[in-house]
Scaffold this active site. Structure first.
Site, short mmCIF file in Angstrom:
data_model
loop_
_atom_site.label_atom_id
_atom_site.label_comp_id
_atom_site.label_asym_id
_atom_site.label_seq_id
_atom_site.Cartn_x
_atom_site.Cartn_y
_atom_site.Cartn_z
N THR A 59 0.80 -1.23 0.00
CA THR A 59 0.00 0.00 0.00
C THR A 59 0.84 1.28 0.00
O THR A 59 0.31 2.37 0.25
CB THR A 59 -0.94 0.06 1.24
N TYR A 70 2.68 5.51 5.47
CA TYR A 70 2.10 5.61 4.14
C TYR A 70 0.92 6.60 4.12
O TYR A 70 -0.07 6.41 4.83
CB TYR A 70 1.64 4.23 3.63
N GLN A 128 11.21 -7.74 6.60
CA GLN A 128 10.69 -7.26 5.31
C GLN A 128 11.80 -6.45 4.63
O GLN A 128 12.25 -5.44 5.17
CB GLN A 128 9.45 -6.39 5.52
N1 LIG Z 1 9.48 -1.82 4.48
C1 LIG Z 1 9.80 -0.90 3.58
O1 LIG Z 1 10.69 -0.06 3.81
C2 LIG Z 1 9.11 -0.90 2.26
C3 LIG Z 1 9.66 -0.18 1.18
C4 LIG Z 1 9.00 -0.24 -0.06
C5 LIG Z 1 7.83 -0.98 -0.19
N2 LIG Z 1 7.30 -1.64 0.89
C6 LIG Z 1 6.02 -2.40 0.78
O2 LIG Z 1 6.08 -3.24 -0.36
C7 LIG Z 1 5.00 -2.94 -1.24
C8 LIG Z 1 5.39 -3.17 -2.69
O3 LIG Z 1 6.50 -2.38 -3.06
P1 LIG Z 1 6.38 -1.07 -3.99
O4 LIG Z 1 5.02 -0.50 -3.90
O5 LIG Z 1 7.54 -0.22 -3.63
O6 LIG Z 1 6.69 -1.61 -5.45
P2 LIG Z 1 6.15 -2.77 -6.42
O7 LIG Z 1 5.07 -3.55 -5.79
O8 LIG Z 1 7.37 -3.48 -6.89
O9 LIG Z 1 5.59 -1.93 -7.65
C9 LIG Z 1 4.45 -1.11 -7.58
C10 LIG Z 1 4.31 -0.37 -8.91
O10 LIG Z 1 4.22 -1.32 -9.98
C11 LIG Z 1 3.01 -1.14 -10.69
N3 LIG Z 1 2.47 -2.47 -11.00
C12 LIG Z 1 1.89 -3.35 -10.14
N4 LIG Z 1 1.54 -4.48 -10.79
C13 LIG Z 1 1.92 -4.32 -12.07
C14 LIG Z 1 1.82 -5.13 -13.22
N5 LIG Z 1 1.27 -6.35 -13.17
N6 LIG Z 1 2.32 -4.66 -14.39
C15 LIG Z 1 2.88 -3.42 -14.46
N7 LIG Z 1 3.00 -2.60 -13.39
C16 LIG Z 1 2.52 -3.05 -12.21
C17 LIG Z 1 2.09 -0.36 -9.79
O11 LIG Z 1 1.22 0.41 -10.58
P3 LIG Z 1 -0.30 0.82 -10.15
O12 LIG Z 1 -0.25 1.12 -8.69
O13 LIG Z 1 -0.58 1.97 -11.02
O14 LIG Z 1 -1.19 -0.37 -10.44
C18 LIG Z 1 3.08 0.49 -9.01
O15 LIG Z 1 3.43 1.63 -9.76
C19 LIG Z 1 4.72 -1.46 -0.92
O16 LIG Z 1 3.51 -1.00 -1.47
C20 LIG Z 1 4.81 -1.49 0.58
O17 LIG Z 1 3.64 -2.05 1.14
C21 LIG Z 1 7.94 -1.63 2.09
#
Ligand SMILES: NC(=O)c1ccc[n+]([C@@H]2O[C@H](COP(=O)([O-])OP(=O)(O)OC[C@H]3O[C@@H](n4cnc5c(N)ncnc54)[C@H](OP(=O)(O)O)[C@@H]3O)[C@@H](O)[C@H]2O)c1
Length: 277
Positions: free
Chosen positions: A19, A53, A163
């Site tokens: 999220t 977030y 994580q």
């Molecule tokens: N603990 C930490 O420090 C930390 C750091 C980073 C992330 N996180 C967690 O991990 C989660 C995931 O990581 P993230 O949000 O950084 O990156 P991600 O999940 O690798 O990528 C998200 C992005 O990819 C796009 N996307 C999703 N599915 C897709 C598909 N099938 N084809 C093409 N594009 C696609 C999304 O677009 P749309 O949204 O436009 O669909 C969004 O722009 C986060 O949301 C968060 O909950 C934790």
């Protein structure tokens, strides 16, 4: 849905929804809620959020998407390092519970290492567990030395996950951190599993995808999902992305595919500092 086993024996979903960046712009709030709700309907019942977030708004969106389905969900949230004192972590958790409209967080993580001593944060997590406000505790963005320090503290050995930034383009943790956690039965939660979309143009993902009638994102997610003790949390606001990602566990990569991915995205041959986004 595929599952992983926590050190205490509980089985939890190995695949869920992220999220980060939700709740940052009111214009998208309804879409974000709808995408999470669709994911839940499709069985993506582990939801990762954080007080950081959208400055808390992402947790409110999770609550709205959950609606009456709260009991079907496994909710992960995180305390910011500045709030992670003995008293501050308890207060932060209580604020998160209010925003999430729930009486417990299933897994509560320290978002990254800050200046509060680990022992204080852990004491707060123990109190929260005893009071039923969190069910499990974990950590995030911890390198191997941080993990050793945390696990060495009384109660630290019950850590339910680390994580971390882990995907095909970020394979550093395979060198030592992931094997160390795996030996102890501590699941890894892979964040930014598709590198926020930046890796999706890679030729190898397209070529393997053709063999499986799968998209590059599905191949990249399947590579993570086939690993033992791995929890994967892609974030998607677009409904088509949610539907596409939901099918990733159906892609079974062959030995040839895995070898091709190793050629395209080299595994590490030395220790590297843990990356962070
Ligand atoms: N603990 C930490 O420090 C930390 C750091 C980073 C992330 N996180 C967690 O991990 C989660 C995931 O990581 P993230 O949000 O950084 O990156 P991600 O999940 O690798 O990528 C998200 C992005 O990819 C796009 N996307 C999703 N599915 C897709 C598909 N099938 N084809 C093409 N594009 C696609 C999304 O677009 P749309 O949204 O436009 O669909 C969004 O722009 C986060 O949301 C968060 O909950 C934790």
């Amino acid at each position: 849905m595929i599952e992983v086993t926590l050190p205490g024996g509980e089985k939890i979903p190995a695949y869920g929804q992220g999220t980060w960046h939700m709740g940052e712009n009111n214009r998208y709030a309804e879409e974000e809620e709808a995408s999470l709700r669709l994911g839940i309907e499709l069985g993506l019942t582990l939801i990762d959020t954080a007080e950081m977030y959208g400055n808390g708004v992402a947790e409110e969106i999770v609550a709205r998407a959950a609606g009456k389905n709260r009991d079907k969900l496994f909710i992960v949230s995180k305390v910011l390092p500045y709030n992670a004192s003995r008293k501050g972590a308890i207060e932060a958790c209580e604020r998160s519970l209010k925003r999430l409209k729930t009486d417990r967080i299933d897994l509560y993580l320290l978002h990254w290492r800050g200046s509060h001593p680990f022992a204080e944060t852990l004491a707060a997590f123990d109190t929260l567990k005893r009071d039923g406000k969190i069910r499990h505790h974990g950590v995030s963005n911890f390198g191997l030395d941080d993990m050793k320090e945390w696990v060495g503290l009384g109660g630290g050995e019950t850590v339910a996950t680390n994580q971390i930034l882990y995907n095909l383009t970020r394979r550093g943790p395979e060198y030592d951190l992931i094997p160390w956690c795996r030996q102890r039965g501590i699941p890894i939660m892979a964040y930014s599993p598709i590198e926020q979309g930046r890796m999706l143009g890679h030729k190898a993902l397209a070529e393997i995808g053709v063999r499986h009638n799968a998209t590059p994102a599905q191949v990249a997610l399947a590579w993570l999902l086939h690993q033992d003790g791995m929890i994967v949390i892609p974030k998607a606001r677009q409904l088509d992305h949610v539907r596409e990602n939901r099918k990733a566990p159906d892609v079974t990569l062959t030995e040839d595919d895995l070898a091709a991915l190793d050629r395209a995205f080299k595994p590490p041959n030395r220790r590297t500092p843990l990356g962070m986004l």
